[in-house]
Design an enzyme around this catalytic site. Structure first.
Site, mmCIF file in Angstrom:
data_model
loop_
_atom_site.group_PDB
_atom_site.id
_atom_site.type_symbol
_atom_site.label_atom_id
_atom_site.label_comp_id
_atom_site.label_asym_id
_atom_site.label_seq_id
_atom_site.Cartn_x
_atom_site.Cartn_y
_atom_site.Cartn_z
ATOM 1 N N ASP A 98 20.544 65.782 19.415
ATOM 2 C CA ASP A 98 19.241 65.926 20.051
ATOM 3 C C ASP A 98 19.227 65.079 21.320
ATOM 4 O O ASP A 98 19.622 63.910 21.286
ATOM 5 C CB ASP A 98 18.156 65.429 19.069
ATOM 6 C CG ASP A 98 16.914 66.295 19.105
ATOM 7 O OD1 ASP A 98 16.359 66.434 20.205
ATOM 8 O OD2 ASP A 98 16.510 66.805 18.056
ATOM 9 N N ASP A 199 14.973 68.063 23.923
ATOM 10 C CA ASP A 199 13.615 67.785 23.457
ATOM 11 C C ASP A 199 12.578 67.768 24.581
ATOM 12 O O ASP A 199 12.817 67.159 25.632
ATOM 13 C CB ASP A 199 13.644 66.392 22.799
ATOM 14 C CG ASP A 199 12.348 66.024 22.145
ATOM 15 O OD1 ASP A 199 12.028 66.605 21.096
ATOM 16 O OD2 ASP A 199 11.635 65.140 22.676
ATOM 17 N N GLU A 258 13.949 73.033 24.087
ATOM 18 C CA GLU A 258 12.641 73.147 23.444
ATOM 19 C C GLU A 258 11.648 73.498 24.548
ATOM 20 O O GLU A 258 11.128 72.611 25.232
ATOM 21 C CB GLU A 258 12.239 71.829 22.763
ATOM 22 C CG GLU A 258 10.965 72.004 21.948
ATOM 23 C CD GLU A 258 10.281 70.699 21.534
ATOM 24 O OE1 GLU A 258 9.528 70.713 20.566
ATOM 25 O OE2 GLU A 258 10.491 69.665 22.201
ATOM 26 N N HIS A 330 11.373 70.887 12.143
ATOM 27 C CA HIS A 330 10.794 69.627 11.666
ATOM 28 C C HIS A 330 9.384 69.370 12.191
ATOM 29 O O HIS A 330 8.751 68.401 11.804
ATOM 30 C CB HIS A 330 11.716 68.481 12.078
ATOM 31 C CG HIS A 330 11.745 68.313 13.572
ATOM 32 N ND1 HIS A 330 12.283 69.265 14.418
ATOM 33 C CD2 HIS A 330 11.277 67.331 14.373
ATOM 34 C CE1 HIS A 330 12.139 68.860 15.661
ATOM 35 N NE2 HIS A 330 11.529 67.690 15.667
ATOM 36 N N ASP A 331 8.915 70.206 13.115
ATOM 37 C CA ASP A 331 7.563 70.044 13.658
ATOM 38 C C ASP A 331 6.594 71.095 13.122
ATOM 39 O O ASP A 331 5.419 71.085 13.469
ATOM 40 C CB ASP A 331 7.575 70.220 15.185
ATOM 41 C CG ASP A 331 8.305 69.108 15.898
ATOM 42 O OD1 ASP A 331 8.313 67.965 15.398
ATOM 43 O OD2 ASP A 331 8.879 69.386 16.972
HETATM 44 C C1 GLC Z 1 9.536 67.287 20.279
HETATM 45 C C2 GLC Z 1 10.055 66.964 18.895
HETATM 46 C C3 GLC Z 1 8.994 66.246 18.131
HETATM 47 C C4 GLC Z 1 8.663 64.973 18.853
HETATM 48 C C5 GLC Z 1 8.318 65.219 20.317
HETATM 49 C C6 GLC Z 1 8.408 63.955 21.102
HETATM 50 O O1 GLC Z 1 8.479 68.165 20.252
HETATM 51 O O2 GLC Z 1 10.514 68.114 18.287
HETATM 52 O O3 GLC Z 1 9.361 65.983 16.810
HETATM 53 O O4 GLC Z 1 7.593 64.338 18.227
HETATM 54 O O5 GLC Z 1 9.205 66.114 20.941
HETATM 55 O O6 GLC Z 1 9.736 63.558 21.263
#
Ligand code: GLC
Length: 566
Positions: A98, A199, A258, A330-331
């Protein structure tokens, strides 16, 4: 479109904290991942993305990094990571890490040095601004609630954090900071990882000047969501292109971004032949029905909405590039709990959903536990919640006038903890995840839903996923499944999710009966072979097919428009 090695794989996301604990501290670790590589291999996984495991105070579960070069001792050591990369390679599994570079942790030495000397060189790694009339520099609301600005102790300045206050945003305008990041990316790539999941990347470009840059308030708190900034900021491409050229491209690395709410024009920019990333996630069904007011106001997605969202992405991406598909991560809540009406949740409907995802065009990412049909948890009290985002949304629901019980129910639907409960390996204590006290309680349904039980049961969700994944590498059908054109079939039919995948060698028809009642359909093509079904007996009479409730059926068929079996 250029063919790449990764397009033919199936990827798997590991949330290390909840995967497997070999040390007994209640937190999963890298040795746990090494131990399960054979399991992943057998499942047919070719790429593993590991959520952050770098040194971190874990304010946002590792998405707050205090040292990019060091594995957090709770997860293991750098040597464990080297071994993991080596062992994965032996099994033909590529490791993807990540990349969290919109922000770091407030415990990172850069930030520590910056606040110790707000006029020194490290201050420029962040965004430090003076307040306006005794207030924060602007009215942006952080993604996790409250102002996106936090006062620097002993100073009249504030620092920007779009996420949690322990996640200060990094200043990408500063070439020194960018150099530091590229150096770190190359350091990891040189170790032999295959690439990165990137991310929150759209946030790296800000609007200037920051000070006084208010957006129209969108809630009673007088603040405005910081997503406004993403839309207003121009020029992110310059950063992304530079990062790609300095790091990923020379290494031939795989990257998946993402990226939320991309516009149609941005698709080729992001994932076209000269795109910034190899791929990006399709979040269309995840963001469906979202409300600016908060989770409590989100609209429930229906089966038809889900189908239409998936199809819309397929249409928009077409042959431009290669999207990555998910039903959860995971979100997000568990896909089976979200997209299948609760009273219709069963093994069969779980297999149905998996079939739809894996047969769409794109790189499928499974999230740990998806392959055994893990479900959302049932929250009994807000005390059980760990996730900062859920805690914030709970308060928002209360402020909106919901009772405690209603607020709990509203956050239960979307809580990030739903997918973060420990992986269910067996029916032993703590689901076989740890011998210690788990950092988050396992879902009590682990006694029925777990890997060990599903290994034994020929009809399990796990055994079905294995077949589904194996089909993607069948030499006869691989080309159609990976690269075949996507074409909707009978989309006007409510609660039917069906599509063609037309490859050079074969034409496939995927039929999904997205309801519990059976149905009959008349096909415009001839059936050549049944490749997979989640129901034992498929009733096919010539071109008439009877689908049971939640049946998913993958057929090889004659080309639409052509007749005959040749
Ligand atoms: C992304 C991650 C999430 C995190 C956020 C801040 O959305 O997937 O889990 O809280 O970024 O890094």
């Amino acid at each position: 479109m250029k063919k790449e090695w990764w397009q033919q794989k199936v990827a798997y996301q590991i949330y290390p904290k909840s995967f497997l604990d070999t040390k007994g501290n209640g937190i999963g670790d890298l040795r746990g991942i090494i131990e399960k590589l054979d399991y992943l291999r057998e499942l047919g996984i070719g790429i593993v993305w590991i959520s952050p495991c770098y040194l971190s105070p874990l304010a946002d579960q590792g998405y707050d990094i205090a040292d990019y070069y060091r594995i957090d001792p709770r997860f293991g050591s750098n040597e464990d990571m080297d071994e993991l990369i080596r062992e994965a390679k032996k099994r033909d599994i590529a490791i993807v890490l990540d990349l969290v570079v919109n922000h770091c942790s407030d415990e990172h030495s850069w930030f520590q040095k910056a606040i110790a000397d707000p006029d020194g060189p490290y201050a420029d790694y962040f965004f430090f601004e003076e307040g306006v009339d005794g207030h924060e520099p602007n009215n942006w609301r952080s993604y996790f609630g409250g102002s996106a600005w936090e006062k620097i102790p002993g100073s009249n300045r504030y620092y920007l954090h779009l996420f949690h206050k322990k996640q200060p945003d990094l200043n990408w305008e500063n070439p020194k900071l960018r150099e530091e990041i590229y150096r770190m990316i190359n350091w990891w790539l040189d170790k032999g990882i295959a690439g990165f999941r990137i991310d929150a990347i759209l946030n790296i470009k800000k609007v200037f000047p920051l000070r006084g840059h208010d957006f129209p308030p969108d809630r009673e708190d007088g603040m405005a969501s910081c997503t406004n900034m993403i839309y207003a900021a121009k020029g992110i491409g310059d950063f992304l292109r530079e990062m790609r050229d300095r790091t990923f491209r020379p290494h031939g690395a795989f990257t998946v971004g993402e990226v939320f709410n991309e516009t149609e024009e941005q698709i080729p920019e992001f994932i076209g032949p000269d795109g910034y990333f190899s791929s990006m996630f399709d979040f269309r069904s995840n963001i469906f029905g979202r409300s600016g007011k908060g989770w409590y106001d989100c609209r429930q997605i229906t089966p038809d909405d889900y189908r239409d969202a998936c199809f819309e992405t397929q249409r928009l991406v077409g042959d431009i590039g290669f999207i990555s598909t998910i039903i959860e991560n995971h979100d997000e809540p568990r896909g089976v709990s979200r997209y299948i009406p609760p009273e219709e949740l069963s093994r069969r409907s779980k297999k149905f959903l998996g079939t739809m995802q894996l047969m769409l065009r794109g790189l499928p990412f499974l999230y740990q536990g998806q392959e055994i049909g893990m479900e959302n948890i049932k929250l009994h009290s807000i005390e059980e919640v760990d996730d900062i985002s859920t805690l914030d949304e709970y308060q928002i629901s209360l402020q909106a006038g919901l009772s405690e019980e209603e607020a709990l129910r509203s956050v239960n639907r979307f809580s990030r903890d739903n997918a973060r409960t420990p992986m269910q390996w067996s029916d032993k204590e703590n689901a076989g995840f740890t011998k210690g006290k788990p950092w988050l309680s396992p879902n009590p349904n682990y006694r029925e839903i777990n890997v060990e039980a599903e290994e034994r049961d020929p009809d399990s969700v796990l055994r079905y996923y294995r077949k589904l994944i194996a089909l993607r590498s069948d030499p006869e059908y691989k080309d159609s499944i990976v690269y075949g054109d996507f074409e909707p079939f009978m989309q006007e039919e409510s609660r039917l999710m069906a599509f063609y995948r037309r490859g050079e060698k074969n034409c496939l028809l995927v039929l999904g009966n997205f309801r519990k009642e059976e149905r009959e359909i008349e096909l415009p093509v001839d059936v050549k072979a049944v490749l997979l079904s989640n129901v034992d007996q498929s009733e096919i009479r010539g071109r008439r097919i009877r689908l049971e409730g939640y049946q998913a059926l993958i057929l090889a068929v004659s080309e639409p428009g052509k007749t005959g079996l040749s």
